[in-house]
Design an enzyme around this catalytic site. Structure first.
Site, PDB file in Angstrom:
ATOM      1  N   SER A   1       0.844  -1.201   0.000  1.00  0.00           N
ATOM      2  CA  SER A   1       0.000   0.000   0.000  1.00  0.00           C
ATOM      3  C   SER A   1       0.873   1.242   0.000  1.00  0.00           C
ATOM      4  O   SER A   1       1.986   1.239   0.555  1.00  0.00           O
ATOM      5  CB  SER A   1      -0.856  -0.019   1.277  1.00  0.00           C
ATOM      6  OG  SER A   1      -1.473   1.227   1.475  1.00  0.00           O
TER       7      SER A   1
ATOM      8  N   TYR B   1      -1.075  -0.868  10.970  1.00  0.00           N
ATOM      9  CA  TYR B   1      -1.416  -1.445   9.664  1.00  0.00           C
ATOM     10  C   TYR B   1      -0.285  -1.215   8.666  1.00  0.00           C
ATOM     11  O   TYR B   1       0.176  -2.142   7.988  1.00  0.00           O
ATOM     12  CB  TYR B   1      -2.725  -0.823   9.143  1.00  0.00           C
ATOM     13  CG  TYR B   1      -2.998  -1.117   7.681  1.00  0.00           C
ATOM     14  CD1 TYR B   1      -3.334  -2.399   7.258  1.00  0.00           C
ATOM     15  CD2 TYR B   1      -2.903  -0.107   6.718  1.00  0.00           C
ATOM     16  CE1 TYR B   1      -3.564  -2.672   5.908  1.00  0.00           C
ATOM     17  CE2 TYR B   1      -3.148  -0.369   5.383  1.00  0.00           C
ATOM     18  CZ  TYR B   1      -3.469  -1.647   4.971  1.00  0.00           C
ATOM     19  OH  TYR B   1      -3.697  -1.907   3.644  1.00  0.00           O
TER      20      TYR B   1
ATOM     21  N   LYS C   1       2.601  -3.854   6.593  1.00  0.00           N
ATOM     22  CA  LYS C   1       2.961  -3.892   5.159  1.00  0.00           C
ATOM     23  C   LYS C   1       4.478  -3.759   4.989  1.00  0.00           C
ATOM     24  O   LYS C   1       5.082  -4.444   4.166  1.00  0.00           O
ATOM     25  CB  LYS C   1       2.234  -2.770   4.400  1.00  0.00           C
ATOM     26  CG  LYS C   1       0.717  -2.909   4.374  1.00  0.00           C
ATOM     27  CD  LYS C   1       0.264  -4.147   3.604  1.00  0.00           C
ATOM     28  CE  LYS C   1      -1.239  -4.314   3.577  1.00  0.00           C
ATOM     29  NZ  LYS C   1      -1.694  -5.599   3.029  1.00  0.00           N
TER      30      LYS C   1
HETATM   31  P1  NAD Z   1     -11.143  -6.800   1.896  1.00  0.00           P
HETATM   32  O1  NAD Z   1     -11.279  -6.775   3.363  1.00  0.00           O
HETATM   33  O2  NAD Z   1     -12.310  -6.443   1.060  1.00  0.00           O
HETATM   34  O3  NAD Z   1     -10.595  -8.213   1.414  1.00  0.00           O
HETATM   35  C1  NAD Z   1      -9.731  -8.987   2.213  1.00  0.00           C
HETATM   36  C2  NAD Z   1     -10.285 -10.395   2.242  1.00  0.00           C
HETATM   37  O4  NAD Z   1      -9.410 -11.202   3.008  1.00  0.00           O
HETATM   38  C3  NAD Z   1     -11.671 -10.486   2.873  1.00  0.00           C
HETATM   39  O5  NAD Z   1     -12.522 -11.219   2.029  1.00  0.00           O
HETATM   40  C4  NAD Z   1     -11.434 -11.210   4.203  1.00  0.00           C
HETATM   41  O6  NAD Z   1     -12.530 -12.014   4.559  1.00  0.00           O
HETATM   42  C5  NAD Z   1     -10.191 -12.025   3.879  1.00  0.00           C
HETATM   43  N1  NAD Z   1      -9.337 -12.355   5.019  1.00  0.00           N
HETATM   44  C6  NAD Z   1      -8.879 -11.538   5.989  1.00  0.00           C
HETATM   45  N2  NAD Z   1      -8.108 -12.233   6.849  1.00  0.00           N
HETATM   46  C7  NAD Z   1      -8.082 -13.522   6.401  1.00  0.00           C
HETATM   47  C8  NAD Z   1      -7.469 -14.707   6.866  1.00  0.00           C
HETATM   48  N3  NAD Z   1      -6.722 -14.736   7.973  1.00  0.00           N
HETATM   49  N4  NAD Z   1      -7.630 -15.841   6.150  1.00  0.00           N
HETATM   50  C9  NAD Z   1      -8.388 -15.840   5.027  1.00  0.00           C
HETATM   51  N5  NAD Z   1      -9.004 -14.752   4.550  1.00  0.00           N
HETATM   52  C10 NAD Z   1      -8.853 -13.594   5.240  1.00  0.00           C
HETATM   53  O7  NAD Z   1      -9.891  -5.831   1.543  1.00  0.00           O
HETATM   54  P2  NAD Z   1      -9.428  -5.290   0.140  1.00  0.00           P
HETATM   55  O8  NAD Z   1      -9.765  -3.853   0.082  1.00  0.00           O
HETATM   56  O9  NAD Z   1      -9.862  -6.193  -0.936  1.00  0.00           O
HETATM   57  O10 NAD Z   1      -7.851  -5.377   0.335  1.00  0.00           O
HETATM   58  C11 NAD Z   1      -7.108  -6.484  -0.147  1.00  0.00           C
HETATM   59  C12 NAD Z   1      -5.647  -6.275   0.180  1.00  0.00           C
HETATM   60  O11 NAD Z   1      -5.185  -5.044  -0.389  1.00  0.00           O
HETATM   61  C13 NAD Z   1      -5.330  -6.191   1.671  1.00  0.00           C
HETATM   62  O12 NAD Z   1      -4.092  -6.823   1.896  1.00  0.00           O
HETATM   63  C14 NAD Z   1      -5.202  -4.707   1.912  1.00  0.00           C
HETATM   64  O13 NAD Z   1      -4.360  -4.429   3.005  1.00  0.00           O
HETATM   65  C15 NAD Z   1      -4.572  -4.257   0.604  1.00  0.00           C
HETATM   66  N6  NAD Z   1      -4.822  -2.847   0.287  1.00  0.00           N
HETATM   67  C16 NAD Z   1      -6.102  -2.406   0.199  1.00  0.00           C
HETATM   68  C17 NAD Z   1      -6.346  -1.071  -0.094  1.00  0.00           C
HETATM   69  C18 NAD Z   1      -7.751  -0.560  -0.192  1.00  0.00           C
HETATM   70  O14 NAD Z   1      -7.939   0.649  -0.214  1.00  0.00           O
HETATM   71  N7  NAD Z   1      -8.765  -1.376  -0.281  1.00  0.00           N
HETATM   72  C19 NAD Z   1      -5.282  -0.190  -0.316  1.00  0.00           C
HETATM   73  C20 NAD Z   1      -3.972  -0.684  -0.236  1.00  0.00           C
HETATM   74  C21 NAD Z   1      -3.753  -2.036   0.067  1.00  0.00           C
HETATM   75  C1  UD1 Z   2      -6.792   5.437   3.672  1.00  0.00           C
HETATM   76  C2  UD1 Z   2      -5.716   4.762   4.480  1.00  0.00           C
HETATM   77  C3  UD1 Z   2      -4.805   3.978   3.569  1.00  0.00           C
HETATM   78  C4  UD1 Z   2      -5.605   3.014   2.712  1.00  0.00           C
HETATM   79  C5  UD1 Z   2      -6.668   3.796   1.965  1.00  0.00           C
HETATM   80  C6  UD1 Z   2      -7.589   2.892   1.207  1.00  0.00           C
HETATM   81  C7  UD1 Z   2      -5.384   6.277   6.359  1.00  0.00           C
HETATM   82  C8  UD1 Z   2      -4.456   7.236   7.030  1.00  0.00           C
HETATM   83  N1  UD1 Z   2      -4.971   5.751   5.206  1.00  0.00           N
HETATM   84  O1  UD1 Z   2      -6.177   6.384   2.818  1.00  0.00           O
HETATM   85  O2  UD1 Z   2      -3.884   3.250   4.328  1.00  0.00           O
HETATM   86  O3  UD1 Z   2      -4.747   2.363   1.820  1.00  0.00           O
HETATM   87  O4  UD1 Z   2      -7.481   4.500   2.888  1.00  0.00           O
HETATM   88  O5  UD1 Z   2      -8.172   3.562   0.119  1.00  0.00           O
HETATM   89  O6  UD1 Z   2      -6.447   5.985   6.850  1.00  0.00           O
HETATM   90  N2  UD1 Z   2     -12.419  11.901   3.578  1.00  0.00           N
HETATM   91  C9  UD1 Z   2     -13.409  12.794   3.927  1.00  0.00           C
HETATM   92  N3  UD1 Z   2     -14.547  12.295   4.479  1.00  0.00           N
HETATM   93  C10 UD1 Z   2     -14.734  10.953   4.698  1.00  0.00           C
HETATM   94  C11 UD1 Z   2     -13.721  10.063   4.337  1.00  0.00           C
HETATM   95  C12 UD1 Z   2     -12.560  10.567   3.784  1.00  0.00           C
HETATM   96  O7  UD1 Z   2     -13.270  13.993   3.745  1.00  0.00           O
HETATM   97  O8  UD1 Z   2     -15.797  10.576   5.235  1.00  0.00           O
HETATM   98  C13 UD1 Z   2     -11.194  12.427   2.963  1.00  0.00           C
HETATM   99  C14 UD1 Z   2      -9.943  12.123   3.761  1.00  0.00           C
HETATM  100  O9  UD1 Z   2      -9.699  13.123   4.700  1.00  0.00           O
HETATM  101  C15 UD1 Z   2      -8.895  12.104   2.655  1.00  0.00           C
HETATM  102  C16 UD1 Z   2      -9.653  11.606   1.423  1.00  0.00           C
HETATM  103  O10 UD1 Z   2     -11.035  11.805   1.713  1.00  0.00           O
HETATM  104  O11 UD1 Z   2      -8.480  13.388   2.405  1.00  0.00           O
HETATM  105  C17 UD1 Z   2      -9.428  10.129   1.144  1.00  0.00           C
HETATM  106  O12 UD1 Z   2      -9.669   9.408   2.340  1.00  0.00           O
HETATM  107  P1  UD1 Z   2      -9.743   7.810   2.361  1.00  0.00           P
HETATM  108  O13 UD1 Z   2     -10.635   7.333   1.292  1.00  0.00           O
HETATM  109  O14 UD1 Z   2     -10.044   7.414   3.765  1.00  0.00           O
HETATM  110  O15 UD1 Z   2      -8.276   7.365   1.945  1.00  0.00           O
HETATM  111  P2  UD1 Z   2      -6.858   7.764   2.575  1.00  0.00           P
HETATM  112  O16 UD1 Z   2      -7.014   8.454   3.861  1.00  0.00           O
HETATM  113  O17 UD1 Z   2      -6.067   8.432   1.509  1.00  0.00           O
END
Ligand code: NAD
Ligand code: UD1
Length: 354
Positions: free
Chosen positions: A124, A148, A152
């Site tokens: 991430s 978190y 990573k």
């Molecule tokens: P998500 O929660 O929608 O998906 C994660 C899945 O993993 C879920 O279905 C959950 O049930 C499963 N899971 C969690 N722990 C488990 C375990 N111990 N064994 C088996 N399954 C398990 O999240 P996502 O948004 O799809 O994120 C996927 C990956 O990407 C994660 O590693 C997250 O940290 C990373 N990531 C997500 C974002 C984001 O904004 N969504 C940003 C950067 C990185």
């Molecule tokens: C957050 C996580 C990041 C993760 C990402 C997933 C933190 C510090 N970082 O990033 O680790 O990978 O989500 O997409 O939490 N905002 C509002 N109102 C809301 C929600 C968000 O104004 O109700 C604003 C936030 O202040 C920010 C922007 O929208 O400026 C994006 O926020 P968000 O979607 O939560 O993502 P990040 O904070 O960038």
């Protein structure tokens, strides 16, 4: 070709499963459903015509992993399974280290035992913390500011040590910026269990009437309109980035580290405006105080991914909002409630609209 997708019922994993199937892979999804539901498997089937193999299990359970690796000849692993809420990680850090770091170790140990050496890891942009310079390049210093983010960074370091010791591994560390959007069918999308923490799902819930108004966290940042800037990337572009990384690994041993972002940025107010336009819905909002821990502006330098993978994000903010809206409007309560009545009322046909 069989691909193990841990966390494949989740938001990003399910979209990757769709793209992997289209590219000819057979997905084996291992998910404990701690943050998702099995109905996702049906939806993937509906979109692709292929039903992924599904195993309900925990990636920390070495016995389950042995069963998986001994039952299928796995060619590569996409590892999504993790906890992902920054705020929660501050409250329950041990749970985050146990699940994210412990789960990854168990998967890697099983892979080693069965001679599977291609691994794609969901890292991430949060590893960079408050950046010194934008856009952020991959060699920028990592400065994690939450448990978190530290999970990573620790996993990234484990993967570096592993490829150093055993150079025939093929490992990608993909640093996602802000994934948003949904598959264009509206059949799968992001389905937060509680009140969303992130911007796009919150806006979508306001648009569909699940939340009253959006709080915009901070209007006094040193940016063009006073709200934070982020690099929002369509989840389908992100999924295609994983396939590009797999292609790259096929021809290259060792460690690959790339940003997956668009290389552009949008402010919170710009996202609200784009969503209103895409959905035709009013999004009431008020500007409130800053959210602790927020960084004013960060976005990716996306040039390395283009150079190494031949991949770049293609979908713009309008498409991200339109696809999020199609998913949310057709599934106002996520995967949990029947959708047809609502779809009918909104005049939406999730299969025909693009
Ligand atoms: P998500 O929660 O929608 O998906 C994660 C899945 O993993 C879920 O279905 C959950 O049930 C499963 N899971 C969690 N722990 C488990 C375990 N111990 N064994 C088996 N399954 C398990 O999240 P996502 O948004 O799809 O994120 C996927 C990956 O990407 C994660 O590693 C997250 O940290 C990373 N990531 C997500 C974002 C984001 O904004 N969504 C940003 C950067 C990185
Ligand atoms: C957050 C996580 C990041 C993760 C990402 C997933 C933190 C510090 N970082 O990033 O680790 O990978 O989500 O997409 O939490 N905002 C509002 N109102 C809301 C929600 C968000 O104004 O109700 C604003 C936030 O202040 C920010 C922007 O929208 O400026 C994006 O926020 P968000 O979607 O939560 O993502 P990040 O904070 O960038």
């Amino acid at each position: 070709m069989n691909i193990l997708i841990t966390g494949g019922c989740g938001y990003i994993g399910s979209h990757c499963a769709v793209v992997a199937i289209k590219a000819g892979w057979h997905p084996i999804i291992l998910d404990d459903l701690s943050n998702s539901g099995e109905f996702v498997i049906e939806r993937i089937h509906e979109i692709t015509g292929v039903r992924p193999t599904f195993i309900r299990g925990d990636v920390r359970d070495a016995t389950t992993l042995k069963e998986v690796f001994s039952s299928w000849e796995i060619d590569a692993v996409l590892h999504f399974a993790a906890h992902k809420a920054v705020g929660e990680s501050v409250e329950v850090p041990l749970s985050y280290y146990h699940n994210n770091v412990g789960g990854t170790l168990t998967v890697l140990e099983a892979m080693k035992e069965y001679g599977v050496k291609t691994f794609v890891f969901s890292s991430s942009a949060t590893v960079y913390g408050e950046p010194k310079e934008v856009p952020i390049q991959e060699h920028s210093p990592r400065n994690p500011t939450s448990p978190y983010a530290r999970t990573k960074v620790i996993i990234e370091d484990i993967l570096a040590d592993l490829t150093e010791a055993e150079p025939d591994w093929r490992i990608a560390r993909l640093r996602y910026f802000n994934p948003v959007g949904a598959h264009e069918s509206g059949l799968i999308g992001e389905d937060p269990r509680d009140t969303p923490n992130n911007l796009m799902p919150y806006i979508a819930q306001v648009a569909v009437g699940q939340q009253e108004r959006l709080s915009v966290f901070g209007g006094d940042y040193p940016t063009r309109d006073g709200t934070c800037l982020r690099d929002y990337i369509h989840v389908m572009d992100l999924a295609e980035g994983h396939l590009a990384a797999l292609d790259h690994l096929r021809g290259n041993e060792g460690l690959l580290t790339v940003n997956l972002g668009t290389g552009t940025n949008s402010s919170v107010l710009e996202v609200i405006g784009a969503f209103q336009k895409a959905s035709g819905q009013d999004i009431p909002y008020e500007i409130v105080g800053r959210r602790p821990g927020d960084v004013s502006a960060y976005w990716a330098d996306a040039s390395l991914a283009k150079q190494l993978l031949g991949w770049r994000a293609k979908r713009n903010l309008a498409a991200m909002c339109a696809d999020t809206w199609r998913w949310q409007a057709a599934n106002p309560s996520g995967f949990r409630k029947p959708t047809e009545a609502r779809q009918h009322r909104l005049g939406l046909d999730s299969h025909s609209q693009t």
